[in-house]
Enzyme design. Structure first.
Site, short mmCIF file in Angstrom:
data_model
loop_
_atom_site.label_atom_id
_atom_site.label_comp_id
_atom_site.label_asym_id
_atom_site.label_seq_id
_atom_site.Cartn_x
_atom_site.Cartn_y
_atom_site.Cartn_z
N LYS A 202 7.56 86.37 -17.15
CA LYS A 202 8.99 86.14 -16.93
C LYS A 202 9.78 87.43 -16.74
CE LYS A 202 9.50 81.46 -18.37
NZ LYS A 202 9.96 80.48 -19.33
N ARG A 236 2.55 78.75 -23.16
CA ARG A 236 2.43 78.44 -21.74
C ARG A 236 2.11 79.74 -21.02
NH1 ARG A 236 5.57 77.50 -17.31
NH2 ARG A 236 5.25 75.44 -16.40
C1 9MG Z 1 8.37 74.64 -16.32
N1 9MG Z 1 8.59 75.78 -17.19
C2 9MG Z 1 8.78 77.07 -16.80
N2 9MG Z 1 8.96 77.84 -17.88
C3 9MG Z 1 8.88 77.02 -18.96
C4 9MG Z 1 9.01 77.21 -20.33
O1 9MG Z 1 9.29 78.40 -20.83
N3 9MG Z 1 8.88 76.16 -21.15
C5 9MG Z 1 8.64 74.91 -20.64
N4 9MG Z 1 8.53 73.89 -21.51
N5 9MG Z 1 8.52 74.67 -19.33
C6 9MG Z 1 8.65 75.71 -18.52
#
Ligand code: 9MG
Length: 259
Positions: A202, A236
């Protein structure tokens, strides 16, 4: 995770055909991923909605194809009740809602489908969220929001044991907001449900390191380790084997007790 949108910021739109996305899914499964997140709409700052048919076409055939070869849990990253429904029928086992199921009819449909849901915090919309994010106390406000959404979800018939929360790093937050949330992550455990975080590749990492998206691996691993040490239950990520090694070190430490 697999984002099948042509303008996916983190994957550079490389998985924009079902065939490419399926090949990538198989690779992630071989790499040891626990949950596959499939999305057909970009959530990058400034991105616009795609229509229902397009989003469904990008996600449902892929979910069916993965289901044909694996029983891995699949999360559908969508806010459209129609996509939720068809994705779950095709084999998705979790709904990832960056809108925390606030959009029309999504709460009711998610409750009806009876699968786990991830409720994420976002200030604004993907189109506007990074214009001027503002909070008096970002940690308290994000926690209050998630607490309210847990209550609303339970009242709508979603079992508490099926709820996951996510502070939504990068979704209507400045670098300072993101850092305060990360530093305070352990507080989110008091919400009493599993905690998911997404920090991989990010902008906050790019800003701190002054690196473009394809050079954020080490920064992403560092944030995954910090999050795991502060209690994140689900992380994630894009770089699965590298992050799994790093998390194995955290787990070894957490499992070690003084005699
Ligand atoms: C789809 N998406 C992109 N970044 C995300 C994040 O930080 N959390 C979740 N739940 N979905 C995300």
């Amino acid at each position: 995770m697999i984002n099948t949108t042509p303008d996916s910021f983190s994957d550079g739109g490389r998985y924009d055909t079902t065939e490419n996305a399926f090949r990538h899914a198989r690779q992630l499964i071989d790499d040891g991923v626990d949950i596959l997140d499939v999305g057909g709409e970009s959530t990058r700052p400034g991105s616009r909605n795609v229509d229902l048919d397009e989003e469904r076409e990008r996600t449902v055939p892929l979910i069916k194809a993965v289901r044909g070869v694996s029983d891995i849990p699949i999360s559908i990253d969508t806010n459209k009740p129609g996509v939720m429904q068809q994705a779950v029928e095709a084999g998705a086992t979790l709904i990832n809602s960056i809108w925390a199921l606030q959009l029309e009819n999504s709460l009711e449909v998610a409750a009806e489908l009876g699968v786990p849901v991830c409720l994420m915090h976002m200030q604004g919309t993907p189109e506007t969220m990074q214009k001027n994010p503002s909070y008096t106390d970002v940690v308290a406000e994000v926690m209050d929001f998630l607490r309210q959404r847990i209550d609303v979800a339970i009242k709508a018939g979603i079992k508490q044991s099926n709820i996951i929360v996510d502070p939504g790093f990068g979704f209507g937050k400045t670098l300072q907001h993101n850092l305060l949330l990360l530093k305070s992550l352990a507080k989110f455990k008091t919400l009493g449900v599993p905690l998911l975080v997404g920090l991989s590749r990010k902008r906050m990492i790019g800003t701190i390191l002054d690196k473009p998206v394809d050079q954020r691996l080490y920064g992403s691993i560092a944030t995954a380790v910090i999050a795991a040490m502060l209690g994140a239950d689900i992380i994630r990520v894009h770089d699965v084997p590298q992050t799994l090694d790093a998390i194995a070190m955290v787990n070894a430490l957490n499992e070690t007790e003084f005699e």
